[in-house]
Design an enzyme around this catalytic site. Structure first.
Site, short mmCIF file in Angstrom:
data_model
loop_
_atom_site.label_atom_id
_atom_site.label_comp_id
_atom_site.label_asym_id
_atom_site.label_seq_id
_atom_site.Cartn_x
_atom_site.Cartn_y
_atom_site.Cartn_z
N LYS A 134 5.87 14.79 -16.18
CA LYS A 134 6.66 13.64 -16.24
C LYS A 134 7.01 12.97 -17.78
O LYS A 134 7.90 12.72 -18.23
CB LYS A 134 6.38 12.64 -15.28
CG LYS A 134 6.43 13.10 -13.85
CD LYS A 134 6.05 11.84 -13.10
CE LYS A 134 6.35 12.22 -11.56
NZ LYS A 134 5.68 13.50 -11.06
N ARG A 167 13.42 22.75 -8.00
CA ARG A 167 12.98 23.38 -6.49
C ARG A 167 14.13 22.84 -5.67
O ARG A 167 14.88 22.15 -6.01
CB ARG A 167 11.62 23.37 -5.92
CG ARG A 167 11.39 21.83 -5.66
CD ARG A 167 9.81 21.69 -4.93
NE ARG A 167 9.49 20.21 -5.18
CZ ARG A 167 9.91 19.07 -4.41
NH1 ARG A 167 11.09 19.47 -3.51
NH2 ARG A 167 9.42 18.14 -4.39
#
Length: 675
Positions: free
Chosen positions: A116, A291
């Site tokens: 992140k 994804r």
């Protein structure tokens, strides 16, 4: 296009991918653990390969075993689904090294978005708006606390490699920072093998809006509009919808273009989701999931495109099926996640066998529409069947219920009716809780934010009136039918010769059924009387004529009680009667006085596990003096941490489990003696 692919996942997403493969004529290979030997996804695929033990670490996270399964089965590509190895750069690299196509983004893109902190730096360079925070490499605890103090409380601690609400803590004040950091790092290390964290300003009443992006190997990148995922519990999504309500065309376009810029910044290929946090008309980048998302069906419903097919085509080197100008929104879709969990007990996971599972009339894995085609009003994505067991090893999702309507109001009405039609007997579920949210004023009006559940907790968890009289009548009908002539099989219209057990030479027949309302633990006495051809039920000093009948379908019953007619379904599990009527679910335990009743032991000072799981921390030792609410033991179940607190002040006299031990639901963990 590929001839055969391996699906490196389980449950509903494995079934979902297999369905698209079947439609396209592609052979599919399943992998399964010991616990999943007879799972639905194993039978949904053309082949299946066993890869290890029940724990995910022994099977679905075993990279080499999955690569070997792909090699031996002759699969040309691997679809990772979501969760498990779907965002694992080592897995993507291993596929590449083995000459197997990874149906996902390039390794570099996974690595960039997997951290992140690194992702924030890339987004800053790409001019994508960011929430104020600290994303640095230095993980010194004192430095982190100083950064949090400088940002200003409340702040949000997040696992840098995390997702799904794991390794995430809201810290309200500086004094709580150290404890929250320790817990956050421990859960992050357990879930992701990486305890690095980042800090962000915690925005009050934000919305969680995400944008579906797709990119191909030819340089094209598009966005397939947005989804609102604000309704969450424990930082995990419960309801999702597309498009996000209340966005202007200009704001929707700005968010879409920012998402495309984010994808281009990392050289993205395939399906991805750029998540934004939004307050008012401002939006900020949170993270990018490399994804397919759990909630992808709502995007499929409103765009009419099969996103799994897009994934397969892009991975095979084909260009995107549509340009940005060709993509259009149509109607509104809502998805509800049906979980085996206890909403009233902090959403603790529930396990057990699905003794009965009935979903609303719908179509499984049918995309909302191909362009110009009809839309399915209800779609059900599920990885379990009646008779399957919800185990403590994996996520406790039972199904995803997806509805479509021409407008949001249409979709809301359809979702409400679909949830009313859900019937589950076995583990506890969140069906009733979902119904309450969908019917709540804030959700209906589109006043959405990530704190909706907590802010309206009192209303969402308040006791609600239920059709008790009608349900009791149906329960009595089912009991009478089960016992037949021996107990009073006096069906409506039955021949008097079929009711000999009720016949008395000089009087009528009377019997009291003693029930326990399982939800409230309240005793309910219902008296059944037959005098000649007349039948009555008496309950709570109310007496009414009673007639009943069994339906043509299994478990279906009808009854008249006075002038009221009711129909419904009754599922009998030993002496527990599960009644589904008028859109509500009730359960009664018949107190069979001729059978042995087990005495429940509820000793003072007894502390038990609220669910099956593993002990990951023991915070006390024998002799420790504790106050009420003090943390005693930390358990891990369904990939989440649960802290067991002291029910009262006392002294720990005995600790019965150690770190690493597996415990069963209800197992006594320690003994707490009065002071």
């Amino acid at each position: 296009m590929f001839n055969k692919i391996l699906i490196a996942n389980r449950g509903e997403i494995a079934c979902r991918v297999a369905a698209t493969c079947k439609r396209l004529g592609i052979a599919s290979v399943a992998v399964y653990s010991d616990a999943d030997a007879k799972a639905k996804h194993v039978y949904a695929c053309d082949e299946a390969v066993h890869i290890g033990g029940s724990m995910a670490a022994e099977s679905y996270l075993q990279i080499e075993r999955i690569i070997d399964a792909a090699r031996t089965s002759g699969a040309q590509a691997v679809h990772p689904g979501y969760g498990f190895l779907s965002e694992n750069e080592d897995f993507a690299q291993a596929c590449e090294a083995a000459g197997i196509v990874f149906i996902g983004p390039p390794v570099d893109a996974i690595a960039a978005m997997g951290s992140k902190a690194a992702a924030k730096a890339l987004m800053h360079a790409a001019a994508v708006p960011l929430v104020p925070g600290y994303h640095g490499d230095d993980q010194n605890a004192e430095l982190l606390r100083g950064e949090a103090d400088a940002i200003g409380y409340p702040v949000l601690l997040k696992a840098s490699a995390g997702g799904g609400g794991k390794g995430m803590r809201v810290v309200e004040r500086s004094a709580d920072f150290a404890a929250a950091l320790t817990s956050c790092k421990r859960e992050a290390a357990s879930s992701f093998g990486n305890d690095r964290v980042l800090i962000e300003k915690y925005l009050t009443r934000p919305r969680h809006v995400e944008v579906q992006v797709f990119a191909d190997t030819h340089g094209a990148v598009v966005y397939l509009f947005d989804r609102d995922c604000s309704v969450q519990r424990r930082h995990q999504k419960v309801l999702e919808e597309a498009p996000a309500p209340g966005l202007s065309d200009a704001l929707r376009r700005a968010m879409g273009e920012a998402a495309v810029a984010a994808a281009r910044a990392v050289g993205y290929v395939g399906a991805g989701t750029v998540e934004f946090i939004m307050t008012g008309g401002d939006f900020y980048f949170m993270e990018m999931n490399t994804r397919l998302q759990v909630e992808h069906p709502v995007t499929e419903m409103v765009t009419g495109h099969d996103l799994v097919e897009w994934q397969l085509r892009v991975a095979a080197g084909e260009p995107l099926p549509c340009s940005q100008e060709q993509l259009q929104l149509s109607g509104h879709a809502i998805e509800a996640r049906l979980y085996a969990e206890h909403p009233a007990r902090g959403f603790l996971p529930s396990t057990g066998t699905l003794k009965h599972l009935r979903m609303p009339d719908g179509v499984e894995f049918t995309i909302g529409a191909l362009p110009g085609g009809p839309r399915a009003p209800v779609r059900i994505d599920s990885g379990v069947r009646e008779g399957d067991t919800i185990t403590p090893f994996y996520d406790p999702m039972i199904a995803k219920l997806i509805v479509y309507g021409a407008t949001r109001a249409d979709a809301l009405q359809r979702m409400s009716r679909a949830l009313q039609a859900c019937e589950v007997v076995g583990p506890h579920t969140n069906v009733e809780f979902l119904r309450r949210i969908v019917a709540s004023g804030p959700f209906v009006s589109g006043d959405l934010d990530t704190g909706l559940i907590e802010r309206h907790r009192e209303a969402l968890f308040a006791p609600a009136p239920k059709p008790l009289d009608a349900a009791l009548a149906l329960a009595c009908a089912a009991l009478l039918e089960r016992e037949g002539d021996a107990a009073g099989g006096a069906k409506c219209g039955a021949s008097p010769w079929e009711a000999l057990a009720h016949w008395r030479l000089n009087g009528g027949y009377q019997r009291t059924f003693n029930w326990i309302d399982i939800e409230s633990d309240a005793p309910l006495a219902v008296t059944f009387v037959r005098d000649g051809a007349e039948q009555t039920l008496e309950y709570a000093e109310r007496r009414a004529p009673f007639a009943w009948w069994g339906g043509g379908e299994p478990h279906e019953y009808g009854a008249t009680l006075g002038n009221t007619r009711v129909t419904g379904r009754v599922l009998i599990d030993s002496d527990t009667f599960h009644v589904f009527c008028r859109g509500e679910a009730l359960a009664f335990e018949w107190q069979n006085l001729l059978a042995h009743a087990a005495d429940a032991e509820h000793g003072e000072g007894r502390l038990t596990a609220p669910m099956p799981g593993k002990v990951i921390a023991v915070l006390v030792e024998p002799g420790t003096k504790v106050e009420k609410g003090a943390p005693l033991i930390v358990m891990e179940a369904m990939k989440m941490e649960h802290t067991i607190g002291a029910p009262a002040a006392g002294i720990v006299s005995e600790v019965l489990y150690a770190v690493g031990d597996q415990v069963a639901d209800g197992a006594q963990l320690l003994v707490l003696a009065s002071e």
